[in-house]
Design a protein around this motif. Structure first.
Motif, PDB file in Angstrom:
ATOM      1  N   UNK A  98       0.820  -1.221   0.000  1.00  0.00           N
ATOM      2  CA  UNK A  98       0.000   0.000   0.000  1.00  0.00           C
ATOM      3  C   UNK A  98       0.849   1.263   0.000  1.00  0.00           C
ATOM      4  N   UNK A  99       0.229   2.364  -0.366  1.00  0.00           N
ATOM      5  CA  UNK A  99       0.864   3.670  -0.275  1.00  0.00           C
ATOM      6  C   UNK A  99       0.459   4.312   1.054  1.00  0.00           C
ATOM      7  N   UNK A 100       1.396   4.955   1.731  1.00  0.00           N
ATOM      8  CA  UNK A 100       1.046   5.554   3.039  1.00  0.00           C
ATOM      9  C   UNK A 100       0.090   6.721   2.881  1.00  0.00           C
ATOM     10  N   UNK A 101      -0.838   6.842   3.826  1.00  0.00           N
ATOM     11  CA  UNK A 101      -1.717   8.021   3.837  1.00  0.00           C
ATOM     12  C   UNK A 101      -0.978   9.182   4.496  1.00  0.00           C
ATOM     13  N   UNK A 102      -1.642  10.319   4.649  1.00  0.00           N
ATOM     14  CA  UNK A 102      -0.992  11.511   5.185  1.00  0.00           C
ATOM     15  C   UNK A 102      -0.482  11.298   6.606  1.00  0.00           C
ATOM     16  N   UNK A 103      -1.277  10.627   7.415  1.00  0.00           N
ATOM     17  CA  UNK A 103      -0.875  10.386   8.801  1.00  0.00           C
ATOM     18  C   UNK A 103       0.342   9.476   8.864  1.00  0.00           C
ATOM     19  N   UNK A 104       0.334   8.446   8.032  1.00  0.00           N
ATOM     20  CA  UNK A 104       1.472   7.516   8.016  1.00  0.00           C
ATOM     21  C   UNK A 104       2.719   8.204   7.485  1.00  0.00           C
ATOM     22  N   UNK A 105       2.574   9.018   6.448  1.00  0.00           N
ATOM     23  CA  UNK A 105       3.717   9.744   5.897  1.00  0.00           C
ATOM     24  C   UNK A 105       4.332  10.669   6.952  1.00  0.00           C
ATOM     25  N   UNK A 106       3.479  11.315   7.739  1.00  0.00           N
ATOM     26  CA  UNK A 106       3.977  12.182   8.810  1.00  0.00           C
ATOM     27  C   UNK A 106       4.710  11.361   9.867  1.00  0.00           C
ATOM     28  N   UNK A 107       4.179  10.190  10.152  1.00  0.00           N
ATOM     29  CA  UNK A 107       4.819   9.326  11.148  1.00  0.00           C
ATOM     30  C   UNK A 107       6.228   8.961  10.716  1.00  0.00           C
ATOM     31  N   UNK A 108       6.400   8.603   9.450  1.00  0.00           N
ATOM     32  CA  UNK A 108       7.729   8.215   8.984  1.00  0.00           C
ATOM     33  C   UNK A 108       8.645   9.433   8.881  1.00  0.00           C
ATOM     34  N   UNK A 109       8.096  10.561   8.489  1.00  0.00           N
ATOM     35  CA  UNK A 109       8.915  11.778   8.437  1.00  0.00           C
ATOM     36  C   UNK A 109       9.425  12.131   9.826  1.00  0.00           C
ATOM     37  N   UNK A 110       8.538  12.080  10.798  1.00  0.00           N
ATOM     38  CA  UNK A 110       8.930  12.418  12.165  1.00  0.00           C
ATOM     39  C   UNK A 110       9.895  11.383  12.743  1.00  0.00           C
TER      40      UNK A 110
END
Length: 368
Positions: free
Chosen positions: A344-356
């Motif tokens: 799957x592609x990460x949603x906005x919340x997941x993308x923020x989690x990995x960025x952080x």
């Protein structure tokens, strides 16, 4: 806990450089163990010799990065330009080598042709950027002995210098007692390039080679190292001692005893290991190499501090896998894209989690 009964290699087993003696004696048998298409033998005879290729790009202890494979976000075709640029970015950061077709490289999502193209593109990019001496290790695991050997030949022809090989595991319930040992010996005897044993139980139906088994296999002239993603530092210490593994400061036998995750880089070096083949290096290659440099300089206090930052960042990589790693590359470096379907592609919340999750180490990386 039951006592460990791991034994060292017999005295005198490594009287010269393990790697160099393997190359001088020749990797390809005069009578191949498995017949391969005529094109393989023609291409091999027309290319520079195995000895010349391998001696030109020896494995040097340190940090090796199993590279991410990049795809077009719409078509999912290979993004060859980004693949090449990423390899050069890692080389400029000071890593000792690159691994293609590993777990981080989504080899299981690609055809043989695509896998070869990734390795060929990586080799070309490194050569053109002035890193023609940087070795490439190529993931060559397959379920049959025959296909594994074929992948080793493919890797050689695509510009790879070494093969990283998982044990076959699909039919593990039907294995004989010596199936895995025979598999590695058969592959090593037929491969045109030296191989490293890849011990990664979660990716091999739980198969977990013992230190005794790895030390025994290391006696084969064309088995020149191992990657221990099992995370067992006791096993790593036994293998390193039993093979007289190369370290950043001592050549030893030349055998490369590599840890499989950057979160135990310092532990690997303290135990006498050769370095790390770790996917976290895609995010922070300078930071990973700095841990090695500090250890070699004897600055254990600073090495421990840096290792703690790496371990925290690598925990995000371990949790997110290839999805989290690509997302973090996209957030922090402006490229990365997505894994191939069906992942799957990460949603906005997941993308923020990995960025952080990677923010601390990326800040450090940019300061080096």
């Amino acid at each position: 806990m039951a006592p460990h009964n791991d034994s060292h290699s017999p005295a005198g087993s490594f009287t010269t450089s393990h790697f160099r003696s393997a190359m001088i004696s020749g990797a390809v048998q005069s009578t191949p163990l498995y017949s391969l298409p005529r094109t393989y033998h023609n291409d091999l005879s027309d290319s520079s010799s195995v000895e010349d290729m391998a001696l030109r790009r020896p494995l040097i202890p340190g940090i090796y990065v199993p590279t991410v494979t990049f795809f077009d976000p719409v078509t999912e075709d290979l993004d060859l330009e980004t693949i090449g640029k990423h390899a050069v970015r890692l080389a400029l950061a000071g890593v000792q080598g690159i691994t293609t077709q590993g777990s981080n490289g989504e080899a299981v999502h690609m055809s043989h042709h695509e896998r070869n193209l990734v390795t060929r593109t990586t080799r070309k990019a490194l050569d053109e950027a002035g890193f023609s001496d940087m070795p490439i290790i190529v993931g060559c695991g397959a379920q049959s002995t025959r296909e594994t050997i074929e992948l080793c030949h493919d890797a050689y022809l695509a510009g790879g210098d070494y093969a990283l090989v998982l044990p076959p595991s699909y039919y593990s319930g039907l294995h004989a007692k010596d199936t895995v040992m025979t598999f590695f010996r058969d592959v090593a005897s037929a491969s045109p390039i030296p191989i490293l044993i890849y011990n990664y139980p979660p990716a091999a139906s739980g198969i977990d080679l013992t230190s005794d088994a790895i030390i025994e296999l290391s006696q084969h002239k064309n088995i020149v190292g191992c990657k221990l993603t099992c995370g067992n530092t006791g096993k790593l210490a036994r293998v390193a001692a039993g093979t007289r593994a190369a370290t950043p400061s001592e050549p030893g036998s030349g055998f490369m005893c590599m840890g499989g995750s950057c979160d135990f880089t310092l532990q690997t070096l303290v135990a006498g290991g050769s370095g790390i083949i770790g996917g976290f290096g895609n995010i922070a290659p300078k930071t990973c190499t700095r841990v090695v440099q500090l250890f070699e300089a004897g600055d254990l206090k600073e090495a421990r501090k840096l290792q703690a930052v790496v371990a925290r960042g690598d925990w995000a990589a371990i949790q997110g896998g290839i999805i989290g790693t690509k997302s973090a590359l996209q957030s922090h470096y402006g490229y990365g894209g997505y894994a191939r379907k069906p992942l799957p592609r990460p949603n906005k919340e997941e993308a923020k989690r990995w960025r952080d999750g990677f923010e601390e180490v990326v800040k450090l990386e940019r300061s080096l």
